[in-house]
Design a protein around this motif. Structure first.
Motif, short mmCIF file in Angstrom:
data_model
loop_
_atom_site.label_atom_id
_atom_site.label_comp_id
_atom_site.label_asym_id
_atom_site.label_seq_id
_atom_site.Cartn_x
_atom_site.Cartn_y
_atom_site.Cartn_z
N PHE A 36 -30.87 98.85 19.20
CA PHE A 36 -29.76 99.13 20.11
C PHE A 36 -28.80 100.18 19.56
CE2 PHE A 36 -28.79 96.02 23.73
CZ PHE A 36 -30.10 96.06 24.16
N ASP A 37 -28.62 100.22 18.23
CA ASP A 37 -27.72 101.23 17.68
C ASP A 37 -28.27 102.63 17.90
OD1 ASP A 37 -29.84 100.60 15.98
OD2 ASP A 37 -28.74 101.07 14.16
N VAL A 38 -29.59 102.79 17.79
CA VAL A 38 -30.22 104.09 18.05
C VAL A 38 -30.14 104.42 19.52
CG1 VAL A 38 -32.36 105.41 17.87
CG2 VAL A 38 -31.77 103.76 16.09
N LEU A 39 -30.40 103.44 20.37
CA LEU A 39 -30.35 103.65 21.81
C LEU A 39 -28.97 104.10 22.28
CD1 LEU A 39 -31.66 103.18 24.73
CD2 LEU A 39 -30.52 100.96 24.62
N LEU A 40 -27.93 103.42 21.80
CA LEU A 40 -26.57 103.67 22.28
C LEU A 40 -25.82 104.70 21.44
CD1 LEU A 40 -25.54 99.98 23.08
CD2 LEU A 40 -26.45 101.72 24.64
N ASN A 66 -22.40 103.86 28.93
CA ASN A 66 -21.78 104.20 30.20
C ASN A 66 -21.33 102.95 30.95
OD1 ASN A 66 -24.14 103.08 31.26
ND2 ASN A 66 -25.14 105.08 31.39
N GLU A 67 -20.81 103.14 32.15
CA GLU A 67 -20.26 102.03 32.94
C GLU A 67 -21.32 100.99 33.26
OE1 GLU A 67 -17.56 99.65 34.60
OE2 GLU A 67 -17.13 101.54 33.57
N SER A 68 -22.53 101.45 33.57
CA SER A 68 -23.59 100.50 33.89
C SER A 68 -23.91 99.60 32.69
CB SER A 68 -24.85 101.25 34.33
OG SER A 68 -24.64 101.93 35.54
N ARG A 69 -23.98 100.20 31.51
CA ARG A 69 -24.28 99.40 30.33
C ARG A 69 -23.14 98.44 30.01
NH1 ARG A 69 -27.33 104.31 27.94
NH2 ARG A 69 -29.49 103.56 27.96
N LEU A 70 -21.90 98.83 30.27
CA LEU A 70 -20.77 97.92 30.08
C LEU A 70 -20.88 96.72 31.00
CD1 LEU A 70 -17.84 100.49 29.67
CD2 LEU A 70 -18.80 98.99 27.90
N MET A 91 -30.78 97.58 29.48
CA MET A 91 -29.96 98.43 28.64
C MET A 91 -30.69 99.71 28.26
SD MET A 91 -26.92 97.01 27.93
CE MET A 91 -26.44 97.57 26.31
N PHE A 92 -32.03 99.63 28.11
CA PHE A 92 -32.82 100.79 27.73
C PHE A 92 -33.05 101.75 28.90
CE2 PHE A 92 -33.88 97.78 24.43
CZ PHE A 92 -34.11 98.55 23.31
N ARG A 93 -32.88 101.26 30.12
CA ARG A 93 -33.30 102.04 31.28
C ARG A 93 -32.15 102.37 32.23
NH1 ARG A 93 -38.97 98.91 32.82
NH2 ARG A 93 -40.31 100.19 31.51
N THR A 94 -30.95 102.24 31.76
CA THR A 94 -29.79 102.42 32.61
C THR A 94 -29.13 103.78 32.34
OG1 THR A 94 -29.35 100.05 32.77
CG2 THR A 94 -27.51 101.51 33.19
N GLN A 136 -28.31 107.81 32.30
CA GLN A 136 -29.08 109.02 32.03
C GLN A 136 -30.05 108.74 30.89
OE1 GLN A 136 -28.88 111.93 33.78
NE2 GLN A 136 -27.55 110.79 35.15
N THR A 137 -31.21 108.25 31.26
CA THR A 137 -32.19 107.88 30.23
C THR A 137 -32.96 109.10 29.75
OG1 THR A 137 -33.87 107.40 31.90
CG2 THR A 137 -32.46 105.58 31.19
N ARG A 138 -33.49 108.98 28.53
CA ARG A 138 -34.34 110.00 27.95
C ARG A 138 -35.76 109.44 27.90
NH1 ARG A 138 -31.10 109.29 22.47
NH2 ARG A 138 -31.94 107.24 22.99
#
Length: 447
Positions: free
Chosen positions: A366-370, A243-247, A317-320, A322-324
């Protein structure tokens, strides 16, 4: 100051509550013997690999671990067994079980060992595989009854719906079913039968390979699940999670690696109010020790410093967005990997290389996260070639370190030993591995 030493100051409270299995009905009555002599402990540490596997609860939160102690092998391939209980004690399992679920496999003989009291904790759950017991149900029932009277909880594995096992299941706390031992139809039939005949049992599934099977386990009423699914992509997840925050976070990460000035970093942070607000909060936290509050993003970045900011951006990056709940589990696994890799060869490698090993561990999920292929993830990041090559192709000087880390994480003791020997690593890897987990717990404020 190393990168990892800064985490505990700048990571926020974990949003995922920890699972709290019911405490034993009564404290153990068995007297606790004195620990073994230090020299014997050191010898037995060298003979045992202590591995662990993540346990996720019904909401996909990482609530504990299955701990195994595996016999190491000599150069000739001969197994050398050490003392299981002492290895687990030295690995810090009793302290861990004060906070979170610790699933510990035992034999009937160990279940009756008075030194098992060393492992007892409010969240210790012992696992007894009936297929490996070699004892009649009557004898096992006596062991289970005695354990229950001592306040211990035992889960049984190797089960069927044979009426002969019913008394054992009535005395047990839980039942573990492995998807590796049954077809899906057998697994479902057994799970439903256990739930109907013994509704008090806590159901645990192991060997869960992917998310479709994880969802099946949820529908069947399983409380805990173990297996490769925990760090696997979910193919049914829709769309990229970039999302925008991660960018914005990626833009700031790249600017830091390119030595951008404070104004450029501040302008990037302003693109996302959430990122900007969090930076100001960190800079104005009591840990920063400022007399006058920070009022601008440029000041906040100056106070935090580039090194601390880089680590915070990576973890954010993990907490930005809509986290699960699963994201918090991925973060803990990644942090544990990173810390273990960083400390594996500390003292023999330059500080920069240790920091890059930390980064490899942290980025490895990171690939799993994103929900993107790793090459697309790394295309947005400016990283050293040594870091890129191991994450993309499992090549380069850091590849053996990640292979060793994953072998221990997956309970592959012989492979871990092989990698450790190739790297010429000395010291107690059990201690380093458990210290990495404790460090990640502390950083995430899960303890």
């Amino acid at each position: 100051m190393s990168f990892s030493s800064l985490f505990s100051r700048f990571l926020g409270q974990s949003s995922a509550p920890q699972i709290s299995p019911p405490p034993p009905s009564a404290p153990p009555t068995t007297p606790v013997p004195a620990p073994l002599p230090e020299a014997l402990v050191r010898r037995q540490q060298a003979e045992q690999w202590l591995t662990r596997e993540e346990i996720l609860d019904g909401k996909n939160r990482l609530c504990g671990y299955l701990f195994r102690s595996q016999a190491r092998t000599t150069a000739g391939g001969e197994e050398v067994s050490g003392d299981l209980i002492q290895t687990l004690v030295d690995g810090g399992i009793p302290g861990f079980a004060q906070r979170r679920l610790a699933l510990v496999p035992v034999s009937p003989a160990l279940l009756a060992d008075e030194r098992l009291a060393l492992l007892d904790g409010p969240h210790t759950l012992y696992l007894l595989d009936l297929r490996q017991s070699g004892r009649l149900p009557e004898a096992l029932l006596q062991s289970l009854t005695q354990a229950k009277e001592a306040g211990r909880r035992v889960a049984l594995a190797g089960l069927s719906l044979d009426p002969e096992l019913a008394p054992l299941l009535d005395a047990a706390f839980g039942a573990l079913l492995s998807l590796e031992n049954y077809t899906l139809s057998q697994f479902e039939r057994l799970a439903r039968g256990l739930g109907q005949r013994h509704p008090h049992l806590t159901l645990i599934a192991s060997g869960v390979p992917s998310w479709p099977e994880r969802r099946l386990c949820g529908a069947l009423g399983f409380t805990y699940c173990l297996g490769p699914f925990a760090t696997a992509p979910d193919e049914e997840e829709k769309g990229e999670r970039l999302n925008e925050s991660r960018l914005v976070l990626i833009e700031m990460l790249n600017q830091l690696r390119q030595e951008a000035d404070l104004s450029a970093l501040g302008e990037a942070a302003k693109k996302d109010p959430g990122v900007a607000l969090h930076l100001l909060r960190l800079a104005n936290s009591p840990a920063a020790g400022l007399v006058t509050p920070v009022a601008s993003l440029e000041q906040a970045i100056l106070v935090l410093g580039r090194e601390r900011l880089y680590r915070w951006l990576t973890v954010a990056m993990f907490r930005t967005g809509q986290t699960r709940d699963r994201d918090e589990a991925l973060l803990e696994i990644a942090l544990t990997r990173a810390r273990f890799m960083e400390t594996l060869d500390e003292g023999r490698r330059p500080r920069q290389e240790c920091e890059e090993l930390f980064l490899v561990g942290l980025l490895s999920l990171f690939d799993v996260l994103l929900n993107q292929p790793m090459d697309k993830v790394l295309a947005r990041l400016h990283l050293a070639e040594e870091v890129r090559s191991v994450l993309l192709r499992s090549e380069g000087p850091y590849a053996p370190y990640l292979a060793l880390t994953l072998a221990l994480e997956r309970g592959l003791g012989p492979q871990a030993r092989s990698w450790a020997e190739k790297l010429g690593l000395e010291g107690d890897l059990n201690a380093l591995n458990q210290a990495a987990l404790s460090w990640a717990e502390s950083a995430l404020q899960l303890g």
